[in-house]
Scaffold this active site. Sequence first.
Site, short mmCIF file in Angstrom:
data_model
loop_
_atom_site.label_atom_id
_atom_site.label_comp_id
_atom_site.label_asym_id
_atom_site.label_seq_id
_atom_site.Cartn_x
_atom_site.Cartn_y
_atom_site.Cartn_z
N ARG A 120 22.60 39.67 -11.58
CA ARG A 120 24.04 39.57 -11.36
C ARG A 120 24.69 38.71 -12.43
O ARG A 120 25.75 39.06 -12.97
CB ARG A 120 24.36 39.00 -9.98
CG ARG A 120 25.86 39.07 -9.66
CD ARG A 120 26.20 38.47 -8.30
NE ARG A 120 27.56 38.82 -7.89
CZ ARG A 120 28.65 38.16 -8.22
NH1 ARG A 120 28.56 37.07 -8.99
NH2 ARG A 120 29.84 38.54 -7.79
N CYS A 121 24.06 37.58 -12.77
CA CYS A 121 24.62 36.71 -13.81
C CYS A 121 24.74 37.45 -15.14
O CYS A 121 25.65 37.17 -15.92
CB CYS A 121 23.73 35.48 -14.00
SG CYS A 121 23.84 34.26 -12.67
N MET A 122 23.82 38.35 -15.42
CA MET A 122 23.77 39.02 -16.73
C MET A 122 24.67 40.25 -16.80
O MET A 122 24.56 41.03 -17.75
CB MET A 122 22.34 39.42 -17.06
CG MET A 122 21.39 38.25 -17.23
SD MET A 122 19.77 38.77 -17.85
CE MET A 122 19.22 39.88 -16.54
#
Length: 403
Positions: A386-388
């Site tokens: 999700r962060c990426m």
Amino acid sequence: MRRPRGTDSEVGRLRTVLVHRPGPELQRLTPRNAADLLFDDIPWVSRAQEEHDAFAQALRDRDVEVLYLTELLVRTLELPAARAVCVDAVLADLRLGGTLRRRVAGHLHDLHPQDLAGALVAGIAHEELPTGAGLRWKLMDRHDFVVEPLPNLLFTRDSSVWIRDAVAVTSFSMPARRRETSLIQAIYTYHPRFARTPMIYEPEGEWIEGGDVLLLVPGVLAVGTGQRTTPAGVERLARRVFAVGLAHTVLAVPIAQERATMHLDTVCTMVDADAVLMYPNIADELVGYPITGGPDEPCVGDPEPFLVAAAKAMGIDTLRLIDTGLDPVTAEREQWDDGNNTLAIAPRVCVAYERNTETNARLEGKGIEVVRIPGSELGSGRGGPRCMSCPIAREPVGGTGLT
């Protein structure tokens, strides 16, 4: 054919996503500077690139259009106005001093868009600036950077958030990340792909980061607040989305500021329209303060347990809970390894790091398909799928196209 833009949930079928393939900026990390640049470990860059390529291919295999930040940036920097914005952000660094600032300005303005993009992302080391001069230059160590690299660009979720057809460019509290938003804002402002996109938040606003923003359902946001996203940032975002009708409720969710719980999406991500994956060791402590639009000022309600507050705001009876890990010990370990930071690519389908075996098994036991990707090196900056990823377009849940 160009796909539409817009996203109003965390789990609608993903159509377009913005990512950043790790590159030379990660090669700038050393034991001496890694902590200042917000990395816990020094990644093996070529392996990180292989892992990121596998991540991107897994998305393409599900018919997701993958946009690369650097490619968009090069095209953006062909425009003089965009070049000026991005270069000015570098020159605003007060540490440079007048003499070195002029030399850096001359060097950057002479670069081809491809080379300028490289310098803005990977930075410029002392030895790489042939025209360096001034007291600041003389006193620098040969290993210092005249222009700092941006290794955290890998985590594209943090610097911008799409809410329906508008984009919020966020505001970073950490000095190592503040220049990222100048690049993101330039892309959304000047790249032809994003012409006339409404911008509902700017980097000059109070601190808020995209990893803290969850789109629970159309019209309802949950926003974590702590060190990275301040209460003032949550309030400003709420005012903005209420003013233009993008949301009717914002849940402010205070979270403890530890290294493994820096954003809301490090403790809670959605894997279905009515289901969240949550770190169980803090599940009982998580609360939500409902914020709604008032005639003059936003109205802040009393706190309730997060799952209760979220279900009420979403208009459902219950928000199903799936625990990270299988017990408190594995939950803590897999939380550290981004086991909770999943990216939903459709209802009941999510991308997760393969190493978090217990969490992945629990998800599959609850009917969630897990698309496993390698992440031994990508996780060195403490961020998962999700962060990426910054979703730019999703289908409405249960729909066939954007509304």
